[in-house]
Design a protein around this motif. Structure first.
Motif, PDB file in Angstrom:
ATOM      1  N   TRP A  65      38.988  47.343  34.119  1.00 51.70           N
ATOM      2  CA  TRP A  65      39.341  46.464  35.529  1.00 51.70           C
ATOM      3  C   TRP A  65      40.682  46.900  34.707  1.00 51.70           C
ATOM      4  CZ3 TRP A  65      41.869  40.847  33.551  1.00 51.70           C
ATOM      5  CH2 TRP A  65      41.494  40.023  34.534  1.00 51.70           C
ATOM      6  N   HIS A  67      44.325  43.990  36.103  1.00 54.06           N
ATOM      7  CA  HIS A  67      45.084  42.919  37.275  1.00 54.06           C
ATOM      8  C   HIS A  67      46.783  43.193  37.332  1.00 54.06           C
ATOM      9  CE1 HIS A  67      45.607  39.367  38.865  1.00 54.06           C
ATOM     10  NE2 HIS A  67      46.996  38.906  38.030  1.00 54.06           N
ATOM     11  N   TRP A  71      52.356  45.262  44.937  1.00 49.25           N
ATOM     12  CA  TRP A  71      51.534  46.604  45.370  1.00 49.25           C
ATOM     13  C   TRP A  71      52.278  47.796  44.647  1.00 49.25           C
ATOM     14  CZ3 TRP A  71      46.872  48.425  47.185  1.00 49.25           C
ATOM     15  CH2 TRP A  71      47.032  49.941  47.983  1.00 49.25           C
ATOM     16  N   TYR A  74      50.809  48.209  40.710  1.00 46.51           N
ATOM     17  CA  TYR A  74      49.379  48.767  41.699  1.00 46.51           C
ATOM     18  C   TYR A  74      49.962  49.798  41.189  1.00 46.51           C
ATOM     19  CZ  TYR A  74      45.352  51.218  43.263  1.00 46.51           C
ATOM     20  OH  TYR A  74      44.835  52.175  43.768  1.00 46.51           O
ATOM     21  N   LYS A  78      48.522  52.885  38.870  1.00 46.44           N
ATOM     22  CA  LYS A  78      47.840  53.508  38.705  1.00 46.44           C
ATOM     23  C   LYS A  78      48.276  55.256  37.908  1.00 46.44           C
ATOM     24  CE  LYS A  78      45.621  56.279  42.691  1.00 46.44           C
ATOM     25  NZ  LYS A  78      45.547  55.761  43.974  1.00 46.44           N
ATOM     26  N   LEU A 114      40.150  49.226  44.987  1.00 45.42           N
ATOM     27  CA  LEU A 114      40.367  47.320  44.720  1.00 45.42           C
ATOM     28  C   LEU A 114      38.720  46.791  44.109  1.00 45.42           C
ATOM     29  CD1 LEU A 114      43.385  47.205  47.070  1.00 45.42           C
ATOM     30  CD2 LEU A 114      43.080  47.142  44.502  1.00 45.42           C
ATOM     31  N   ASP A 117      39.807  44.351  50.022  1.00 47.05           N
ATOM     32  CA  ASP A 117      41.071  45.107  49.968  1.00 47.05           C
ATOM     33  C   ASP A 117      42.159  43.289  50.390  1.00 47.05           C
ATOM     34  OD1 ASP A 117      40.169  46.583  51.446  1.00 47.05           O
ATOM     35  OD2 ASP A 117      39.397  45.664  53.905  1.00 47.05           O
ATOM     36  N   SER A 119      43.224  42.341  47.284  1.00 41.53           N
ATOM     37  CA  SER A 119      42.899  42.347  46.332  1.00 41.53           C
ATOM     38  C   SER A 119      43.831  42.617  45.118  1.00 41.53           C
ATOM     39  CB  SER A 119      41.435  42.555  45.338  1.00 41.53           C
ATOM     40  OG  SER A 119      41.439  41.849  44.056  1.00 41.53           O
ATOM     41  N   HIS A 120      43.764  41.508  44.717  1.00 39.53           N
ATOM     42  CA  HIS A 120      44.865  42.204  43.085  1.00 39.53           C
ATOM     43  C   HIS A 120      44.333  42.576  41.541  1.00 39.53           C
ATOM     44  CE1 HIS A 120      49.359  40.533  44.499  1.00 39.53           C
ATOM     45  NE2 HIS A 120      47.988  40.156  45.530  1.00 39.53           N
ATOM     46  N   ASP A 121      43.216  43.198  41.625  1.00 41.95           N
ATOM     47  CA  ASP A 121      42.383  43.706  41.236  1.00 41.95           C
ATOM     48  C   ASP A 121      41.784  45.077  41.223  1.00 41.95           C
ATOM     49  OD1 ASP A 121      42.038  41.263  38.893  1.00 41.95           O
ATOM     50  OD2 ASP A 121      41.709  40.252  41.018  1.00 41.95           O
ATOM     51  N   ALA A 122      41.560  46.043  40.268  1.00 40.81           N
ATOM     52  CA  ALA A 122      40.656  46.822  40.584  1.00 40.81           C
ATOM     53  C   ALA A 122      39.677  47.628  39.858  1.00 40.81           C
ATOM     54  CB  ALA A 122      41.977  48.341  40.804  1.00 40.81           C
ATOM     55  N   THR A 123      38.613  48.104  39.721  1.00 41.00           N
ATOM     56  CA  THR A 123      37.857  48.522  38.670  1.00 41.00           C
ATOM     57  C   THR A 123      37.930  50.200  38.809  1.00 41.00           C
ATOM     58  OG1 THR A 123      35.441  47.631  39.764  1.00 41.00           O
ATOM     59  CG2 THR A 123      36.647  46.307  38.016  1.00 41.00           C
TER      60      THR A 123
END
Length: 273
Positions: A65, A67, A71, A74, A78, A114, A117, A119-123
């Protein structure tokens, strides 16, 4: 949440949450042992005969996860994730849940997504190939502390792996036989002896190795898998080309041909699950 620690040959071990802000491990799961059986069929005989049973590579899935704030945060995270897990090297993985057990894996393709759309979270999940199909102790037997044995610690005595007597009890906490010849498992036996020769015999399973030349205790003779060295130089020609295997549990090793010996057994424990 657990902490995931990652190490490669060219880098020190790092905790992923410390090197990538906002990244947390949700789960690290290992697939069941992948057993491959090979058979031989004789058309004139009922059934089939077993040729071999091997453990194939399996998959280790690491679920994360992430957080992040902006952008740009992120995109930076990444980039760091692909940098950490995208190399061509074998990655050693372990968690703080099982700090003394590790796996040596190679990452395969994965995508960050994400959760919604805006969101400030990705899994995301990284499927790692585990070429050996095994799990290992982090440290080898000769430098391991008693705490590292965990549930595999024997009840009757604390194991030792350095000996100065001609009768030795070596504990193999692995789930399987340590076999340097057939399975190419790591097993290094360092020996110093005085005499015309030295034979090591595992009386538990009758495997044996003999150094057929004279030596003094100033000489360091190493049986590393199936290869022998004398003071760092190749010396397999000075042996009978034997090898030692270790059964799970206690193994009784005897040294004959010498009355003075110093012997160390070094190997990682191998687990199937």
């Amino acid at each position: 949440m657990s902490e995931l620690y990652v190490k490669t040959n060219s880098s020190d071990e790092v905790a992923v949450s410390e090197v990538i802000e906002g990244l947390q491990l949700l789960d690290l799961s290992t697939a069941s042992p992948a057993v491959t059986n090979t058979y031989d069929q004789d058309t004139a005989v009922d059934g089939q005969s077993v040729v071999s049973m091997t453990y194939d590579k399996n998959t280790v899935n690491a679920k994360f996860w992430l957080h992040f704030g902006t952008w740009e945060d992120y995109l930076l995270a990444k980039h760091e994730i692909y940098k950490l897990f995208g190399g061509r090297e074998i990655h050693r993985l372990r968690t703080d849940t099982e700090p003394y057990v590790c796996e040596y894996v190679l990452p395969t393709a994965f995508e960050l997504a994400l959760i919604a759309d805006g969101s400030h979270d990705a899994t995301f999940t990284i499927p790692f190939d585990n070429p050996s199909g095994y799990r290992y102790s982090v440290n080898n037997s000769d430098i391991m502390t008693i705490e590292e044995f965990g549930m595999n610690r024997p009840l009757d005595a604390d194991p030792e792996y350095h000996f100065t007597s001609t009768t030795m009890r070596v504990f193999n906490a692995s789930d399987i036989v340590i076999d340097p010849y057939e399975q190419r498992h790591d097993l290094k036996i360092t020996t110093k002896f005085a005499g015309n020769s030295c034979k090591l015999t595992n009386t538990t399973n009758n495997s044996a190795w003999t150094y057929t030349k004279a030596a003094t205790q100033a000489d360091t003779i190493i049986l590393d898998g199936i290869a022998t060295t004398l003071n760092g130089k190749p010396a397999s020609a000075n042996t009978d080309y034997g090898t030692i295997t270790l059964d799970p549990g206690w193994n009784t090793i005897t040294a004959t041909g010498t009355t003075a010996i110093d012997c160390t057994f070094s190997f990682p424990f191998i687990y199937l699950g």
